[in-house]
Design an enzyme around this catalytic site. Structure first.
Site, PDB file in Angstrom:
ATOM      1  CE  LYS A  91      -3.961   1.713   2.751  1.00 54.40           C
ATOM      2  NZ  LYS A  91      -4.769   1.376   3.961  1.00 54.40           N
ATOM      3  CB  SER A 166      -7.772   3.540   3.363  1.00 52.63           C
ATOM      4  OG  SER A 166      -6.905   2.846   4.266  1.00 52.63           O
ATOM      5  CB  SER A 190      -8.080   0.561   6.171  1.00 55.07           C
ATOM      6  OG  SER A 190      -8.629   1.846   6.317  1.00 55.07           O
TER       7      SER A 190
END
Length: 482
Positions: A91, A166, A190
């Site tokens: 990420k 996210s 997330s």
């Protein structure tokens, strides 16, 4: 799918369909090479990423070099790490040497990392091939993965629906077969929400299980970040989640809350008891979500679990407490958000504060904040005592399936609905216990699933229950974008 013999072009083209576990075994036994696995992932990325925009940076040359080194190590007979040769996406809010830690913010596009974050270093040490960087909303603070720097990530099941957030880029990439494992982090769902929205498995480990770091190395992270945020994997199968966790547990002194060599929880008493929480008192699950809970209840019962429907009101209280503790600390960086954040993030923050002010007022006091942390400890104790009777809690990930794109910023009323739907997912970071999102089926063309909450450091227990559900439900990915 019928797989070809190793060494054929058809086999190499289809390795992106393989599980991480099978890829690792295939490389370790010489059935396939790490280069073949990486090349297959790269070909799949070329095929579907232009449509989904899940991976915002692909390091083909770097990954192929790492794959060739992995193959040399395999041939040498040296000990291999658990993720040896397996392609993984990181990420973009985590430091990876030589790559920008953008966190989805235009102003951070040149913030090149000079070291790996602890969890990235652990994955690298485990033999994973760091193939690409996955998208996130600006500041990683929405359940919708869109930002001005990298653009919008789409859900491979339905482009009009969020892939979650996210870690939406990781969820979309794993579900569409670009990588078998995606890295994510979770302070407000997330990992679990993108897994749920994209029809894959996502684990939020116990706080302290995985060493991690979030934010610039010279900054002092907020207390909520230190004590609630965790690093965790997304994958298409429960077995791959277990494998990924083996690659995420290296010790690193940079995480002040890491528990090196944390032992597994003591075995739960038999028969294993599961508390089914259909309604947490905030939002009523849709029919599809309620049906998923019923299915999971039946499958667990068939496997010998004793499932009892209960009420657990502390979840609703912990959900509201998240917005006092986390959002009040986030207020400290709101000047930076106003300066460099995109309009989506600014509108989302406005919505968060508007709704949470209904509980905490527009300007909570220091006393409110201090009392909030005091109450947090009591809620953790209460849940720990509850889990003496029940080894697992079965509950929704969200009260709804994947939201329509930008539902959080359409209006304050829409944000209120979205926040309420996410209540059970938001409560868990406040409490610090592990939870996993596992798919149960497809309803109305979208994935649906359930969440399993367990005792601290009992990831094995909730993954066992998730494996029961997966065995009955099946797996639904990888898929072609729709």
């Amino acid at each position: 799918m019928t797989e070809q013999a190793p060494g054929t072009s058809a086999n190499a083209d289809q390795l992106w369909r393989w599980s991480a576990t099978r890829i690792a075994d295939g490389i370790a036994t010489g059935l396939i090479s790490a280069r073949e696995a990486v090349e297959s992932s790269l070909a799949r990325i070329d095929e579907v990423n232009p449509q989904l925009n899940a991976l915002v940076e692909v390091s083909a040359e770097e990954a192929l070099q790492a794959a060739d080194e992995a193959d040399r190590l395999t041939r040498s007979g040296a000990p291999l790490g658990p993720l040896h040769g397996v392609p993984v996406a990181i990420k973009v809010n985590s430091d990876q040497i030589g790559h920008a830690t953008t966190n989805g913010v235009v102003a951070f596009k040149d913030a090149i990392a000079t070291t790996d974050s602890p969890h990235v270093a652990s994955l690298r040490q485990s033999g994973a091939i760091l193939l690409a960087r996955s998208n996130t909303p600006a500041f990683s603070y929405r359940w919708f993965t869109s930002n001005d720097l990298h653009g919008r990530t789409l859900n491979p099941w339905d482009a009009t629906r969020t892939p979650g957030g996210s870690s939406g880029g990781a969820g979309s990439a794993v579900a569409s077969g670009m990588v078998p494992i995606g890295h994510g982090n979770d302070i407000g769902g997330s990992v679990r929400h993108p897994a749920y929205a994209c029809g894959v498995v996502g684990l939020r480990p116990t706080v302290g299980r995985v060493a991690g770091l979030y934010g610039p190395p010279d900054a002092d992270p907020a207390l909520s970040v230190q004590s609630m945020l965790v690093q965790g994997p997304l994958a298409r199968t429960v077995a791959d989640i277990r494998l990924a966790m083996r690659g995420l547990t290296a010790h690193d002194p940079r995480d002040p809350f890491h528990v090196p060599g944390a032992p597994a929880a003591a075995p739960a008493e038999r028969p294993l008891r599961v508390a089914l929480v259909r309604h947490h008192g905030v939002a009523t699950p849709t029919a599809a979500v309620d049906d998923a809970l019923t299915q999971a209840e039946g499958w667990l019962t068939d496997a010998g679990y004793v499932v009892e429907e209960v009420e657990l009101p502390l979840l609703a209280e912990a959900y509201r407490l998240w917005y006092l503790l986390c959002m009040e600390e986030f207020r400290q960086i709101m000047p930076l958000v106003e300066e460099v954040g995109d309009e989506g993030m600014k509108k989302a923050a406005e919505g968060y504060y508007a709704v949470s002010s209904e509980w905490w007022g527009t300007q909570p006091s220091l006393t409110d904040y201090m009392n909030g942390y005091a109450r947090r400890g009591t809620l953790i104790r209460m849940l720990g005592e509850f889990l003496q009777r029940y080894s697992t809690v079965l509950l929704p990930v969200s009260a709804e399936q994947a939201f329509e794109q930008d539902a959080d910023i359409a209006s304050i009323d829409s944000m209120r609905r979205v926040m309420a739907a996410q209540a059970s997912m938001m409560a868990i970071p406040v409490l610090g216990f592990p939870a996993v999102s596992v798919p149960t089926g497809i309803a109305g063309g979208l994935p649906v699933g359930v969440q399993l909450l367990g005792r601290r450091f009992d990831e094995a227990g909730i993954l066992d229950a998730a494996a029961v559900i997966e065995a009955r439900a099946g797996t639904f990915t990888p898929i072609d974008p729709r």
